[in-house]
Design a protein around this motif. Structure first.
Motif, mmCIF file in Angstrom:
data_model
loop_
_atom_site.group_PDB
_atom_site.id
_atom_site.type_symbol
_atom_site.label_atom_id
_atom_site.label_comp_id
_atom_site.label_asym_id
_atom_site.label_seq_id
_atom_site.Cartn_x
_atom_site.Cartn_y
_atom_site.Cartn_z
ATOM 1 N N THR A 1 40.863 -5.946 8.416
ATOM 2 C CA THR A 1 40.101 -5.136 9.364
ATOM 3 C C THR A 1 40.736 -3.778 9.611
ATOM 4 O O THR A 1 40.039 -2.758 9.629
ATOM 5 C CB THR A 1 39.942 -5.894 10.698
ATOM 6 N N ALA A 2 42.057 -3.738 9.794
ATOM 7 C CA ALA A 2 42.729 -2.472 10.094
ATOM 8 C C ALA A 2 42.555 -1.476 8.949
ATOM 9 O O ALA A 2 42.224 -0.309 9.178
ATOM 10 C CB ALA A 2 44.214 -2.716 10.357
ATOM 11 N N ALA A 3 42.752 -1.923 7.730
ATOM 12 C CA ALA A 3 42.598 -1.024 6.582
ATOM 13 C C ALA A 3 41.133 -0.637 6.387
ATOM 14 O O ALA A 3 40.831 0.504 6.029
ATOM 15 C CB ALA A 3 43.150 -1.679 5.318
ATOM 16 N N ALA A 4 40.214 -1.560 6.634
ATOM 17 C CA ALA A 4 38.787 -1.265 6.481
ATOM 18 C C ALA A 4 38.339 -0.205 7.494
ATOM 19 O O ALA A 4 37.606 0.734 7.138
ATOM 20 C CB ALA A 4 37.953 -2.531 6.638
ATOM 21 N N ILE A 5 38.779 -0.337 8.731
ATOM 22 C CA ILE A 5 38.421 0.649 9.764
ATOM 23 C C ILE A 5 38.985 2.017 9.407
ATOM 24 O O ILE A 5 38.287 3.030 9.478
ATOM 25 C CB ILE A 5 38.906 0.189 11.155
ATOM 26 N N LEU A 6 40.249 2.049 8.981
ATOM 27 C CA LEU A 6 40.877 3.317 8.605
ATOM 28 C C LEU A 6 40.137 3.952 7.428
ATOM 29 O O LEU A 6 39.831 5.152 7.448
ATOM 30 C CB LEU A 6 42.351 3.093 8.253
ATOM 31 N N ALA A 7 39.802 3.167 6.416
ATOM 32 C CA ALA A 7 39.088 3.702 5.251
ATOM 33 C C ALA A 7 37.708 4.229 5.648
ATOM 34 O O ALA A 7 37.294 5.306 5.199
ATOM 35 C CB ALA A 7 38.964 2.628 4.171
ATOM 36 N N ALA A 8 37.006 3.501 6.504
ATOM 37 C CA ALA A 8 35.678 3.943 6.950
ATOM 38 C C ALA A 8 35.780 5.244 7.755
ATOM 39 O O ALA A 8 34.951 6.151 7.586
ATOM 40 C CB ALA A 8 35.010 2.854 7.773
#
Length: 138
Positions: A111-118
């Motif tokens: 989730t943390a990496a997905a939010i940052l990428a988005a």
């Protein structure tokens, strides 16, 4: 009539002890770390050409995520040899890298990496749109 084959076939799969294995999760971590490290390199290049607080914060967050995925090892960062490519092209490259990172992060439920990428996709998408407007005005 025929002599039996005494050597192993090249088509016989090796025993699992013959070579190291990585889990799917480990492979995805490696892939995600690579995408985020590439995005960090582009972000650092953008920071050198067009400094902003947003890019500074994004670079630090990206560096922390890469270090987390690499078991605490920080990414190698350099600003030497920067050239002056078009900013829009850099933002387009960063947008594509963030998209790849988002796909891998989503597949491994990070989730943390997905939010940052988005968030980075949104920021670079906005920069691309404003850069296109500036080019059209000239």
């Amino acid at each position: 009539m025929y002599e039996p084959i005494r050597t192993k076939s090249v088509h016989t799969p090796p025993r699992s002890a013959d070579f190291p294995h990585r889990s799917r999760e480990e492979e995805l971590d490696i892939q995600l770390a690579g995408h985020l490290a590439a995005l960090l390199a582009v972000t650092d290049e953008l920071r050198g050409l067009s400094p902003s607080d947003d890019l500074d914060v994004a670079a630090e967050r990206l560096a922390r995520q890469v270090a987390r995925l690499r078991g605490g090892r920080p990414p190698v960062r350099t600003s030497a040899g920067l050239h002056k490519p078009r900013l829009v092209a850099l933002h387009e490259r960063a947008h594509a890298l963030a998209g790849r990172a988002l796909v891998v992060a989503a597949s491994r439920a990070d989730t943390a990496a997905a939010i940052l990428a988005a968030e980075r996709m949104d920021a670079h998408g906005a920069a691309i749109a404003s850069g296109a407007h500036e080019l059209a005005a000239h």
